[in-house]
Design a protein around this motif. Structure first.
Motif, PDB file in Angstrom:
ATOM      1  N   SER A 227       4.132  77.947 -70.550  1.00  0.00           N
ATOM      2  CA  SER A 227       3.931  77.527 -69.152  1.00  0.00           C
ATOM      3  C   SER A 227       2.459  77.593 -68.765  1.00  0.00           C
ATOM      4  N   ILE A 228       1.776  78.663 -69.206  1.00  0.00           N
ATOM      5  CA  ILE A 228       0.368  78.848 -68.857  1.00  0.00           C
ATOM      6  C   ILE A 228      -0.498  77.784 -69.518  1.00  0.00           C
ATOM      7  N   ILE A 229      -0.256  77.546 -70.811  1.00  0.00           N
ATOM      8  CA  ILE A 229      -1.065  76.571 -71.559  1.00  0.00           C
ATOM      9  C   ILE A 229      -0.863  75.158 -71.038  1.00  0.00           C
ATOM     10  N   SER A 230       0.393  74.834 -70.674  1.00  0.00           N
ATOM     11  CA  SER A 230       0.703  73.467 -70.227  1.00  0.00           C
ATOM     12  C   SER A 230       0.443  73.242 -68.738  1.00  0.00           C
ATOM     13  N   ALA A 231      -0.010  74.279 -68.030  1.00  0.00           N
ATOM     14  CA  ALA A 231      -0.276  74.150 -66.586  1.00  0.00           C
ATOM     15  C   ALA A 231      -1.404  73.149 -66.334  1.00  0.00           C
ATOM     16  N   ASP A 232      -1.147  72.212 -65.422  1.00  0.00           N
ATOM     17  CA  ASP A 232      -2.120  71.159 -65.106  1.00  0.00           C
ATOM     18  C   ASP A 232      -3.111  71.681 -64.056  1.00  0.00           C
ATOM     19  N   ILE A 233      -4.009  72.572 -64.498  1.00  0.00           N
ATOM     20  CA  ILE A 233      -4.957  73.215 -63.597  1.00  0.00           C
ATOM     21  C   ILE A 233      -6.206  73.573 -64.389  1.00  0.00           C
ATOM     22  N   SER A 234      -7.359  73.602 -63.728  1.00  0.00           N
ATOM     23  CA  SER A 234      -8.610  73.906 -64.434  1.00  0.00           C
ATOM     24  C   SER A 234      -8.604  75.345 -64.950  1.00  0.00           C
ATOM     25  N   LYS A 235      -9.402  75.592 -65.977  1.00  0.00           N
ATOM     26  CA  LYS A 235      -9.466  76.925 -66.580  1.00  0.00           C
ATOM     27  C   LYS A 235      -9.954  77.969 -65.579  1.00  0.00           C
ATOM     28  N   PHE A 236     -10.855  77.559 -64.692  1.00  0.00           N
ATOM     29  CA  PHE A 236     -11.383  78.487 -63.685  1.00  0.00           C
ATOM     30  C   PHE A 236     -10.270  78.994 -62.775  1.00  0.00           C
ATOM     31  N   SER A 294       3.841  78.744 -60.076  1.00  0.00           N
ATOM     32  CA  SER A 294       4.640  79.510 -61.036  1.00  0.00           C
ATOM     33  C   SER A 294       3.780  80.155 -62.121  1.00  0.00           C
ATOM     34  N   VAL A 295       2.503  79.745 -62.209  1.00  0.00           N
ATOM     35  CA  VAL A 295       1.587  80.347 -63.186  1.00  0.00           C
ATOM     36  C   VAL A 295       1.362  81.831 -62.853  1.00  0.00           C
ATOM     37  N   GLY A 296       1.309  82.162 -61.547  1.00  0.00           N
ATOM     38  CA  GLY A 296       1.109  83.544 -61.108  1.00  0.00           C
ATOM     39  C   GLY A 296       2.158  84.491 -61.661  1.00  0.00           C
ATOM     40  N   PRO A 297       3.453  84.239 -61.363  1.00  0.00           N
ATOM     41  CA  PRO A 297       4.484  85.113 -61.933  1.00  0.00           C
ATOM     42  C   PRO A 297       4.551  85.054 -63.452  1.00  0.00           C
ATOM     43  N   GLY A 298       4.130  83.904 -64.029  1.00  0.00           N
ATOM     44  CA  GLY A 298       4.073  83.810 -65.488  1.00  0.00           C
ATOM     45  C   GLY A 298       3.107  84.829 -66.065  1.00  0.00           C
ATOM     46  N   CYS A 299       1.936  84.953 -65.453  1.00  0.00           N
ATOM     47  CA  CYS A 299       0.941  85.957 -65.882  1.00  0.00           C
ATOM     48  C   CYS A 299       1.412  87.369 -65.538  1.00  0.00           C
TER      49      CYS A 299
END
Length: 322
Positions: A227-236, A294-299
């Protein structure tokens, strides 16, 4: 050999996280393994609820149902959760936050509003905490999330069309499948003459629920990394969300332990406030909010289990020295 086995036992959670991430990376980026991974993916997805069910079933077999009760530290942890939710909603409205910063705060909000993890009782038991009080809080927390979410999500995102009763019954249904059914089966196993042999065997396997949870964590870590790797968001912004979830994770564990200190329940209140059902959080964020939140709870999954690992290591070390 004994020292090596002792190391494996004390570092079970970080080992499970590492193995899950490494296996995902291998299957995702090595072409030969990619096709094999696609075959096994549905099997892994199907095994998750079964393993989680077994974790809770084994745990609930060890619960003394006469000691299940709602206590004052439960109230204080819930009030702290409500206060943080109101604070974040207030910040969004007062500062009129939009764009990427809004997604960041939304991901933090999800980590706060989501219920206590169903496996929190397993870790609490390993840390020498009160299993019955933790089990009670898990049920209360999941029920309250079914109330909080339909009320707060339309305020968080006005465009979200979420009917209160539809969301309430949907969440309650998921909670009943995950929590109520294994509890009923655990109760039946404990009090049935025909299943006495199974109950005695489960009691003899002291760490069975914990090691089953490690297998679940291994699988969850792999899915989280995807989920984190495939997230469509900048690395920053990805890094910022990851760091924010770390801060809120440490904050919730700390607040829980601070509350528990006044009731001689530091372990229980710490796990109640800090260990979250992040799998549920990812589902609810993907269903009703900006999917990037959903990246937040993923981390958070990774952070909370690293904290759990440190707690277990310190607990084992302290008891060995005694």
């Amino acid at each position: 050999m004994d020292k090596f086995l002792m190391f494996l036992r004390s570092c079970s959670l970080p080992i499970a996280i590492t193995v899950g991430i490494v296996v995902y990376v291998l299957f995702a980026y090595i072409p030969i393994l990619t096709n094999v991974g696609l075959i096994f993916e549905p099997i892994v997805q199907m095994s998750m609820p079964i393993l989680m069910f077994l974790v809770l079933y084994v745990t609930f077999c060890k619960v003394d149902y006469r000691k299940l009760k709602f206590t004052l530290w439960h109230v204080n942890v819930i009030l702290a959760q409500i206060a943080f939710m109101v604070l974040l909603l207030g910040l969004i409205y007062l500062l009129n936050i939009k764009g990427a910063l809004f997604v960041l705060i939304e991901s933090v909000f999800i980590c706060i509003i989501c219920p206590c993890a169903t496996a929190a009782a397993v870790v609490t038991s390993k840390l020498g905490g009160n299993l019955e009080e933790m089990t009670t809080f898990t049920f209360v927390s999941n029920f309250l999330s079914a109330v909080f979410i339909p009320f707060s999500f339309p305020l968080l995102e006005p465009s979200t069309h979420i009917a209160f009763w539809t969301a309430f019954f949907s969440i309650c249904y998921k909670v009943s499948i995950v929590l109520v059914v294994p509890m009923l089966l655990g109760y039946i196993t404990k009090h049935s003459c025909f299943l006495r042999w199974l109950y005695i065997w489960i009691l003899s396997q002291r760490n069975l629920a914990f090691y089953l949870w490690c297998v679940v964590l291994m699988t969850v870590s792999g899915i989280t990394m995807r989920s984190i790797i495939s997230a469509d968001i900048s690395k920053f912004w990805l890094l910022l969300i990851a760091l924010s979830s770390l801060v809120v994770c440490i904050f919730q564990f700390s607040i829980g332990r601070f509350i528990g200190k006044h009731f001689d329940r530091k372990v229980e209140a710490g796990q109640a406030a800090g260990q979250k059902n992040t799998t549920f959080a990812i589902w609810i964020a993907s269903s009703y909010l900006n999917p990037l939140s959903s990246v937040g709870p993923g981390c958070y999954i990774l952070w909370q289990n690293i904290i759990n690992s440190l707690q277990l290591w310190k607990y084992d070390k302290r008891h060995k020295s005694k």
